[in-house]
Scaffold this motif. Structure first.
Motif, PDB file in Angstrom:
ATOM      1  N   PHE A  79       0.826  -1.208   0.000  1.00 34.73           N
ATOM      2  CA  PHE A  79       0.000   0.000   0.000  1.00 34.73           C
ATOM      3  C   PHE A  79       0.866   1.266   0.000  1.00 34.73           C
ATOM      4  O   PHE A  79       0.558   2.239  -0.708  1.00 34.73           O
ATOM      5  N   LEU A 127      -8.742   5.637  -6.773  1.00 33.48           N
ATOM      6  CA  LEU A 127      -8.466   4.771  -5.624  1.00 33.48           C
ATOM      7  C   LEU A 127      -6.985   4.821  -5.259  1.00 33.48           C
ATOM      8  O   LEU A 127      -6.630   4.880  -4.071  1.00 33.48           O
ATOM      9  N   SER A 131      -5.352   6.747  -1.756  1.00 38.12           N
ATOM     10  CA  SER A 131      -4.592   6.050  -0.724  1.00 38.12           C
ATOM     11  C   SER A 131      -3.579   6.971  -0.068  1.00 38.12           C
ATOM     12  O   SER A 131      -3.250   6.804   1.118  1.00 38.12           O
ATOM     13  N   TRP A 283     -10.466   7.804   0.287  1.00 47.65           N
ATOM     14  CA  TRP A 283     -11.367   6.651   0.199  1.00 47.65           C
ATOM     15  C   TRP A 283     -12.723   6.957   0.821  1.00 47.65           C
ATOM     16  O   TRP A 283     -13.757   6.571   0.285  1.00 47.65           O
ATOM     17  N   GLY A 310     -10.470  -1.250   0.219  1.00 48.20           N
ATOM     18  CA  GLY A 310      -9.189  -0.637   0.535  1.00 48.20           C
ATOM     19  C   GLY A 310      -9.096  -0.213   1.991  1.00 48.20           C
ATOM     20  O   GLY A 310      -8.073  -0.451   2.659  1.00 48.20           O
TER      21      GLY A 310
END
Length: 337
Positions: A79, A127, A131, A283, A310
């Motif tokens: 991530f 997306l 993050s 998110w 996520g």
């Protein structure tokens, strides 16, 4: 004049003789009289660095035995890598509403693997870009929360008396109050920005850390070496910074990894409620946009599922890492591997 007798004549000093100034073992020789082992002894800083490296190696050896913790660490590394490389992979143009590359609410296809949002933007790019915000807010909010909790816990455990009583009563008040309600109040009163979200989460999630750190501080200050340090003239700052803080840092580290997941969930909740920064993509903000677009009733699952997955995966990864760190630093917990 008296002639010297043969017995009184001094014998010449040969280069190999002990009395010769050029002899290897002579004190007058150019070589140091210290032994090589003594001259090669490491200094205090080298010994400290060696001990730290050995401690890190032992910690990693024990951490690797926890399969769940290793899985969580690998997921976090993935991530973080995706978030750091987002400007190179998707670019900042992905969040622009004007000149969107697709049509509103397109289903997943080869061109858009996760479909598009209500403005026609690529959801996969959003997306990935979101993050960055979610991880940043989670880390900053957790750092603020742990800093406040550790400061109050250490000082309350060290000074005691009326100061500890007042601090613990304030801590109890924050413990009984709903954290989300307090965060919503702060986010509503202050301006809508990422700093407000970090502040709202940080100042409402510190009481648990304060309680744990104070208990550990009381245990540390009951040990004999603290009394010796005080007898030798160690002041309050010396005791707290050189003796108490290093002993509570493992607990603070484990608590930090556990709070990060809660902070990410809190940020997503506030953004979903419309209290986040409208100028950035996160998110939680994507879930808010999906709700406003009516994706729940229209069945546009690609707008709802990826951000939720996520958030869940990042929170799970931090929780697994936190449990593994806590088990390594305190084996008496008996956390399963």
């Amino acid at each position: 004049m008296t002639a010297e007798t043969p017995g009184s004549a001094k014998s010449p000093k040969t280069p190999g003789s002990p009395e010769s100034p050029d002899a290897p073992g002579s004190p007058q020789s150019g070589e140091s009289s210290e032994s090589p082992a003594k001259s090669a002894a490491p200094g205090p800083r080298a010994l400290a660095r060696r001990r730290r490296r050995a401690s890190v190696a032992r910690f990693w050896k024990e951490y690797r035995r926890h399969r769940a913790g290793v899985f969580g660490l690998a997921a976090l590394a993935l991530f973080v890598l995706v978030a750091l490389t987002a400007p190179l992979t998707v670019g900042s143009d992905v969040e622009r509403v004007t000149n969107a590359p697709g049509q509103p609410l397109e289903s997943p296809s080869g061109r858009f693997p996760l479909g598009t949002d209500q403005f026609g933007r690529d959801l996969l790019g959003l997306l990935i870009w979101g993050s960055r915000v979610s991880l940043l807010v989670g880390l900053l909010a957790a750092a603020l929360s742990v800093t406040i909790g550790a400061l109050i816990g250490i000082t309350a455990g060290h000074f005691r008396g009326w100061y500890a009583t007042v601090m613990m009563r304030i801590t109890d008040w924050f413990l009984v109050m709903p954290t989300l309600v307090l965060a919503i109040v702060l986010a509503t009163v202050l301006s809508r920005s990422l700093g407000t979200i970090v502040l709202a989460i940080g100042v409402t999630t510190w009481p648990t850390t304060a309680r744990l750190v104070r208990a550990q501080t009381l245990a540390v200050e009951s040990r004999p070496y603290i009394e010796r340090a005080k007898a030798l003239g160690g002041g309050h700052w010396h005791i707290m910074s050189r003796h108490v803080l290093p002993n509570v840092m493992p607990l603070v580290l484990a608590q930090t990894t556990l709070i990060i997941s809660s902070a990410i969930l809190a940020e997503a909740t506030l953004a979903f409620l419309g209290l986040g920064d409208p100028g950035v993509v996160s998110w939680g903000g994507l879930l808010q946009d999906a709700r406003e677009a009516g994706s729940v009733s229209s069945g546009d699952w690609w707008y709802l599922v990826p951000p939720g997955v996520g958030i869940a995966l990042v929170a799970l990864a931090f929780t697994l890492c936190g449990r593994a760190v806590e088990a390594v630093l305190n084996p008496r917990l008996g956390v399963s591997r």
